[in-house]
Design an enzyme around this catalytic site. Structure first.
Site, mmCIF file in Angstrom:
data_model
loop_
_atom_site.group_PDB
_atom_site.id
_atom_site.type_symbol
_atom_site.label_atom_id
_atom_site.label_comp_id
_atom_site.label_asym_id
_atom_site.label_seq_id
_atom_site.Cartn_x
_atom_site.Cartn_y
_atom_site.Cartn_z
ATOM 1 N N TRP A 211 -12.232 -2.197 -7.289
ATOM 2 C CA TRP A 211 -13.015 -1.868 -8.499
ATOM 3 C C TRP A 211 -13.723 -0.529 -8.341
ATOM 4 O O TRP A 211 -14.127 0.087 -9.329
ATOM 5 C CB TRP A 211 -14.080 -2.943 -8.764
ATOM 6 N N LEU B 106 10.549 -20.949 -4.786
ATOM 7 C CA LEU B 106 9.567 -20.055 -4.160
ATOM 8 C C LEU B 106 8.193 -20.153 -4.839
ATOM 9 O O LEU B 106 8.109 -20.219 -6.064
ATOM 10 C CB LEU B 106 10.089 -18.614 -4.299
ATOM 11 N N ASP C 132 0.827 -1.211 0.000
ATOM 12 C CA ASP C 132 0.000 0.000 0.000
ATOM 13 C C ASP C 132 0.862 1.261 0.000
ATOM 14 O O ASP C 132 1.977 1.272 0.518
ATOM 15 C CB ASP C 132 -0.923 -0.017 1.228
ATOM 16 N N GLY C 133 0.307 2.316 -0.586
ATOM 17 C CA GLY C 133 0.970 3.626 -0.532
ATOM 18 C C GLY C 133 1.463 4.143 -1.877
ATOM 19 O O GLY C 133 2.139 5.170 -1.927
ATOM 20 N N HIS D 216 1.933 3.380 -9.095
ATOM 21 C CA HIS D 216 1.736 1.950 -9.386
ATOM 22 C C HIS D 216 2.901 1.429 -10.232
ATOM 23 O O HIS D 216 3.388 0.323 -10.013
ATOM 24 C CB HIS D 216 0.415 1.719 -10.124
HETATM 25 C C1 IPE Z 1 -5.275 -2.720 0.091
HETATM 26 O O1 IPE Z 1 -4.991 -1.390 -0.120
HETATM 27 C C2 IPE Z 1 -5.318 -3.443 -1.211
HETATM 28 C C3 IPE Z 1 -4.040 -3.586 -1.903
HETATM 29 C C4 IPE Z 1 -2.871 -3.221 -1.452
HETATM 30 C C5 IPE Z 1 -4.104 -4.230 -3.177
HETATM 31 P P1 IPE Z 1 -6.156 -0.284 -0.205
HETATM 32 O O2 IPE Z 1 -5.479 0.997 -0.430
HETATM 33 O O3 IPE Z 1 -7.170 -0.695 -1.182
HETATM 34 O O4 IPE Z 1 -6.783 -0.375 1.259
HETATM 35 P P2 IPE Z 1 -7.696 0.668 2.028
HETATM 36 O O5 IPE Z 1 -8.747 1.117 1.069
HETATM 37 O O6 IPE Z 1 -6.825 1.807 2.440
HETATM 38 O O7 IPE Z 1 -8.219 -0.089 3.208
HETATM 39 C C1 IPE Z 2 -1.732 0.218 -3.297
HETATM 40 O O1 IPE Z 2 -1.495 1.588 -3.322
HETATM 41 C C2 IPE Z 2 -2.002 -0.359 -4.668
HETATM 42 C C3 IPE Z 2 -3.407 -0.793 -4.869
HETATM 43 C C4 IPE Z 2 -4.330 -0.781 -3.974
HETATM 44 C C5 IPE Z 2 -3.743 -1.277 -6.192
HETATM 45 P P1 IPE Z 2 -2.682 2.629 -3.298
HETATM 46 O O2 IPE Z 2 -3.086 2.915 -4.707
HETATM 47 O O3 IPE Z 2 -3.772 2.170 -2.413
HETATM 48 O O4 IPE Z 2 -1.956 3.887 -2.699
HETATM 49 P P2 IPE Z 2 -2.546 4.904 -1.629
HETATM 50 O O5 IPE Z 2 -2.998 4.107 -0.447
HETATM 51 O O6 IPE Z 2 -3.660 5.642 -2.286
HETATM 52 O O7 IPE Z 2 -1.389 5.782 -1.314
HETATM 53 MG MG MG Z 3 -4.139 2.414 -0.408
#
Ligand code: IPE
Ligand code: IPE
Ligand code: MG
Length: 254
Positions: free
Chosen positions: A74, A136, A25-26, A42
């Site tokens: 989605w 792995l 995430d992030g 991404h």
């Molecule tokens: C969780 O991240 C899903 C993935 C890393 C693929 P999100 O960014 O979707 O999670 P929330 O919405 O902050 O809970």
């Molecule tokens: C995780 O990063 C990737 C996916 C959920 C596909 P985010 O796109 O959720 O990044 P933030 O949380 O908005 O920074």
């Molecule tokens: Mg996120």
């Protein structure tokens, strides 16, 4: 000693998790900090995926499971979803040969029926190419949700009862587990979440029952081999008791 042997030696001295999962995430926030659009985050995140796969392989971790796209993702703007699908397709096409070369078994977990035919075919082809590999196991969770996983396992059990293969009394934790994703892999030892939030976001709900949780503020595109090693070091320090007393747990270790 070359660096691979080095890592293997360190792994022998350390309590290495057999199965690690990561909520990557992030990406969006990383891009924003750079003054770029979310998509750039991404794209940059793909490099971190390469780094953790390589590090997991060298550290003799048996299974690595990455959360790439949740069943809730989605709901994001159509443009972002479409870029993520293109990126997934691109990475599959580009990287799978390299995974195969390194004896990595690749699989995708999640409800694949919502993906385009082209993407589904590409996934099937990649899984087939690497299915006999013994190194792995890399599982990518796409259109995955922990609740879906458990509901799907329940549905399979119900269907077995209906067909007479099993009876209602055969339904228990063990038989349900057998129908959840990743049942054939070692139990999940370590669940990492990058990006600074402290939640599971519907990832491996069933599998994480006794996983050690590790949260870091590092945004996914900044997560590298040394960050991964820090998480493994932290895991090494944890005392896993599985409901027993500390004394019992320590006695079992020796
Ligand atoms: C969780 O991240 C899903 C993935 C890393 C693929 P999100 O960014 O979707 O999670 P929330 O919405 O902050 O809970
Ligand atoms: C995780 O990063 C990737 C996916 C959920 C596909 P985010 O796109 O959720 O990044 P933030 O949380 O908005 O920074
Ligand atoms: Mg996120």
């Amino acid at each position: 000693m070359d660096s691979n042997e080095d890592l293997a030696q360190q792994a022998e001295d350390k309590n290495i998790p057999q199965h690690v999962a990561i909520i990557m995430d992030g990406n969006g926030r990383w891009a924003q900090l750079q003054g770029k659009g979310r998509v750039a985050g991404h794209k940059a995140g793909v490099e971190s995926v390469r780094a953790v796969v390589s590090h997991a392989r060298k550290s003799n971790i048996k299974a690595l499971t990455l959360f790439a796209f949740s069943s809730e993702n989605w709901q994001r703007p159509a443009k972002e979803v479409s870029v993520l699908m293109d990126l997934f397709m691109y990475v599959l096409t580009k990287e799978v040969k390299r995974l195969h070369k390194h004896n990595i078994r690749f699989q995708v977990i999640g409800d694949l029926s919502r993906f385009s035919d082209k993407l589904q075919k590409n996934i099937a082809k990649s899984e087939k190419l690497t299915e006999d590999n013994t190194g792995l196991v890399l599982s990518v969770a796409a259109n995955y949700g922990g609740r879906w996983d458990i509901a799907d396992a329940a549905k399979k059990l119900a269907s077995d009862v209906k067909s007479g293969t099993i009876s209602v009394d055969d339904i228990n934790e063990h038989s349900l587990h057998q129908h959840t994703c990743l049942a054939e892999l070692p139990a999940l030892d370590l669940l990492i979440r990058t990006g600074g939030d402290y939640r599971i976001s519907n990832f491996l709900l069933w599998q994480a029952a006794y996983a050690e949780l590790y949260f870091t503020d590092v945004l996914w595109p900044d997560f590298n081999e040394s960050q991964f090693e820090q998480a493994i070091d932290c895991f090494d320090q944890r005392e896993r008791r599985f409901g027993k007393t500390g004394e019992q747990a320590r006695n079992e270790e020796t």
